[in-house]
Design a protein around this motif. Structure first.
Motif, PDB file in Angstrom:
ATOM      1  N   ILE A  60      41.999  22.105  41.878  1.00  0.00           N
ATOM      2  CA  ILE A  60      41.354  23.196  42.612  1.00  0.00           C
ATOM      3  C   ILE A  60      42.271  24.410  42.673  1.00  0.00           C
ATOM      4  O   ILE A  60      41.826  25.548  42.484  1.00  0.00           O
ATOM      5  CB  ILE A  60      40.946  22.712  44.013  1.00  0.00           C
ATOM      6  CG1 ILE A  60      39.843  21.673  43.899  1.00  0.00           C
ATOM      7  CG2 ILE A  60      40.506  23.875  44.883  1.00  0.00           C
ATOM      8  CD1 ILE A  60      39.528  20.964  45.186  1.00  0.00           C
ATOM      9  N   ASP A  63      42.482  26.012  39.209  1.00  0.00           N
ATOM     10  CA  ASP A  63      41.204  26.652  38.895  1.00  0.00           C
ATOM     11  C   ASP A  63      41.039  27.963  39.643  1.00  0.00           C
ATOM     12  O   ASP A  63      40.590  28.955  39.072  1.00  0.00           O
ATOM     13  CB  ASP A  63      40.054  25.712  39.229  1.00  0.00           C
ATOM     14  CG  ASP A  63      38.714  26.359  38.979  1.00  0.00           C
ATOM     15  OD1 ASP A  63      38.528  26.940  37.899  1.00  0.00           O
ATOM     16  OD2 ASP A  63      37.853  26.278  39.870  1.00  0.00           O
ATOM     17  N   SER A  64      41.400  28.006  40.883  1.00  0.00           N
ATOM     18  CA  SER A  64      41.177  29.222  41.659  1.00  0.00           C
ATOM     19  C   SER A  64      42.258  30.265  41.456  1.00  0.00           C
ATOM     20  O   SER A  64      42.001  31.450  41.628  1.00  0.00           O
ATOM     21  CB  SER A  64      41.054  28.880  43.141  1.00  0.00           C
ATOM     22  OG  SER A  64      42.271  28.364  43.614  1.00  0.00           O
ATOM     23  N   LEU A  65      43.456  29.860  41.075  1.00  0.00           N
ATOM     24  CA  LEU A  65      44.555  30.818  40.972  1.00  0.00           C
ATOM     25  C   LEU A  65      44.968  31.175  39.554  1.00  0.00           C
ATOM     26  O   LEU A  65      45.501  32.251  39.316  1.00  0.00           O
ATOM     27  CB  LEU A  65      45.781  30.272  41.713  1.00  0.00           C
ATOM     28  CG  LEU A  65      45.600  30.032  43.202  1.00  0.00           C
ATOM     29  CD1 LEU A  65      46.845  29.401  43.780  1.00  0.00           C
ATOM     30  CD2 LEU A  65      45.274  31.325  43.917  1.00  0.00           C
ATOM     31  N   ARG A  68      40.369  29.513  35.118  1.00  0.00           N
ATOM     32  CA  ARG A  68      39.042  29.051  35.544  1.00  0.00           C
ATOM     33  C   ARG A  68      38.380  28.291  34.411  1.00  0.00           C
ATOM     34  O   ARG A  68      38.528  28.614  33.256  1.00  0.00           O
ATOM     35  CB  ARG A  68      38.184  30.231  35.928  1.00  0.00           C
ATOM     36  CG  ARG A  68      38.658  30.906  37.165  1.00  0.00           C
ATOM     37  CD  ARG A  68      37.589  31.834  37.688  1.00  0.00           C
ATOM     38  NE  ARG A  68      37.967  32.336  38.974  1.00  0.00           N
ATOM     39  CZ  ARG A  68      37.625  31.745  40.116  1.00  0.00           C
ATOM     40  NH1 ARG A  68      36.875  30.685  40.093  1.00  0.00           N
ATOM     41  NH2 ARG A  68      38.012  32.233  41.256  1.00  0.00           N
TER      42      ARG A  68
END
Length: 69
Positions: A60, A63-65, A68
């Protein structure tokens, strides 16, 4: 920002999810090694479930930082 839908290594195309999973697993191994080195792992009741939770956290976070999928 234009995000890639596929990554390429030579002539092989693969999903960014695969790279994120590999990076998350490696980061989890490093985290667990640090927990074992500092003896904090003795407070963990279910080590395998904790490893999976740390891996999910890294997926997570990456993926967010970073990348993606």
């Amino acid at each position: 920002m234009d995000l890639p839908h596929e990554l390429a290594a030579g002539d092989i195309y693969f999903s960014p999810l695969l790279l994120v999973l590999v990076m998350a697993t490696m980061a989890s191994w490093i985290t667990v090694a640090l927990l074992n080195k500092t003896r904090l792992s003795r407070f963990i009741a279910f080590p395998s479930i904790t490893f999976m939770a740390i891996t999910l956290f890294y997926v997570i976070a990456i993926d967010s930082l970073f990348l993606r999928f």
